[in-house]
Scaffold this motif. Sequence first.
Motif, mmCIF file in Angstrom:
data_model
loop_
_atom_site.group_PDB
_atom_site.id
_atom_site.type_symbol
_atom_site.label_atom_id
_atom_site.label_comp_id
_atom_site.label_asym_id
_atom_site.label_seq_id
_atom_site.Cartn_x
_atom_site.Cartn_y
_atom_site.Cartn_z
ATOM 1 N N THR A 91 2.564 9.373 7.081
ATOM 2 C CA THR A 91 1.483 8.293 6.996
ATOM 3 C C THR A 91 0.291 9.136 6.946
ATOM 4 O OG1 THR A 91 1.442 8.178 9.410
ATOM 5 C CG2 THR A 91 2.812 6.623 8.287
ATOM 6 N N GLU A 133 -4.187 9.285 7.330
ATOM 7 C CA GLU A 133 -5.099 8.691 8.184
ATOM 8 C C GLU A 133 -5.282 7.326 8.091
ATOM 9 O OE1 GLU A 133 -8.370 11.270 8.214
ATOM 10 O OE2 GLU A 133 -7.447 12.735 8.850
ATOM 11 N N ASP A 134 -5.373 6.621 6.968
ATOM 12 C CA ASP A 134 -5.500 5.125 6.605
ATOM 13 C C ASP A 134 -4.205 4.264 6.670
ATOM 14 O OD1 ASP A 134 -4.049 6.165 4.598
ATOM 15 O OD2 ASP A 134 -5.397 5.589 3.010
ATOM 16 N N GLY A 135 -3.325 5.024 7.201
ATOM 17 C CA GLY A 135 -2.122 4.172 7.667
ATOM 18 C C GLY A 135 -0.964 3.847 6.506
ATOM 19 N N VAL A 136 -1.343 4.523 5.407
ATOM 20 C CA VAL A 136 -0.427 4.483 4.196
ATOM 21 C C VAL A 136 0.895 5.207 4.517
ATOM 22 C CG1 VAL A 136 -0.173 5.037 1.674
ATOM 23 C CG2 VAL A 136 -2.617 3.865 2.564
ATOM 24 N N ARG A 183 -3.536 16.910 0.592
ATOM 25 C CA ARG A 183 -2.317 15.868 0.628
ATOM 26 C C ARG A 183 -1.213 16.081 -0.173
ATOM 27 N NH1 ARG A 183 -3.147 9.941 -1.585
ATOM 28 N NH2 ARG A 183 -2.541 11.343 -3.321
ATOM 29 N N ASP A 225 0.653 -1.227 -0.032
ATOM 30 C CA ASP A 225 -0.115 0.024 0.012
ATOM 31 C C ASP A 225 0.852 1.305 0.080
ATOM 32 O OD1 ASP A 225 -2.274 -1.435 -0.152
ATOM 33 O OD2 ASP A 225 -2.656 -1.408 2.389
#
Length: 321
Positions: free
Chosen positions: A86, A88-91, A124, A45
């Motif tokens: 990173t 918010e979705d951890g990517v 972003r 990811d």
Amino acid sequence: MTVQSENPGSRIDRPPLALSRAGVDRAAEHRLDEPWLAAAWSHPDTRVLAVAEGQAFVVDTEQGSELVLLASFETPEGGERYFLGTGEDGVAYFALALASLPGRLDGEARPAGLREVGATLRDRDAGLLVHAVALENWHRSHRFCSRCGHPTVPAAAGHVRRCTSCAHEHYPRTDAAVIMMVTDEQDRALLGRQALWPEGRYSTLAGFVEPGESLEQAVAREVAEEAGVLVDLATVAYVASQPWPFPSSLMLGFTARADRRAGATDITVDGEELSEARWFSREELKAGMESGEVLPPSGISIARRLVELWYGGPLPESARW
């Protein structure tokens, strides 16, 4: 999202500054964690931004521009890796600094820099590109130790360079610069132009902070040096800041009033930083822009925000816009 202006006498809703947006947590706690970084790089990811000499690949859409982000297994060989943070979705997001961008990518991708697309990227992407460009600029110009002259190598996921001989650690440089909207007793704005700019381009005055100098002192000194106008130090007020990685500045925006003493508003340009400076009323600026005589600062710059705060809203369209 909009931000309410705190500029005295001029309250307008305004979006975040183009280069002050972000959508990624920099997650500095991971920069020294080599096992975590290795696992993050190899995760399917993870997304990587290839950058070279201040440019990255973008694609143009109806909503604006978007960065081309690659999976780590798709990236070119070589280059230096910088951990950007990173989502918010951890990517996890990395930059890969290359000597030059690959010749082509599939689809409609094209190379572009912040001056061209910074204002049209989403939050972003704007934050990722500002971070990546600033790091890449710094690494490219700090290959050797300033203490002993030996080569340095990246450390701390790209946020430090360490000397291979004396082990001294060097950190990314950020040069503080003040940029200011100066007004007089008639509430006219002081704008200047550089000789290299397009004909008619005017902007707020700006300059670098010197060693041992306060920000307020820098505002007053730069205005006096460039335009001969004297600023009342007590009126210098902070507005906002903006990263300006061209190559390594942080622009600190201020408002200020000219001193009330006789002759304090008389303009004498230095002929080096500025070729011309003028006091503008709102009516004069509006008429100049509508006729095409005056071009405003670029929308990517904090200078445009400072002018609009004084003007009281978005600037009118220019005949040459």
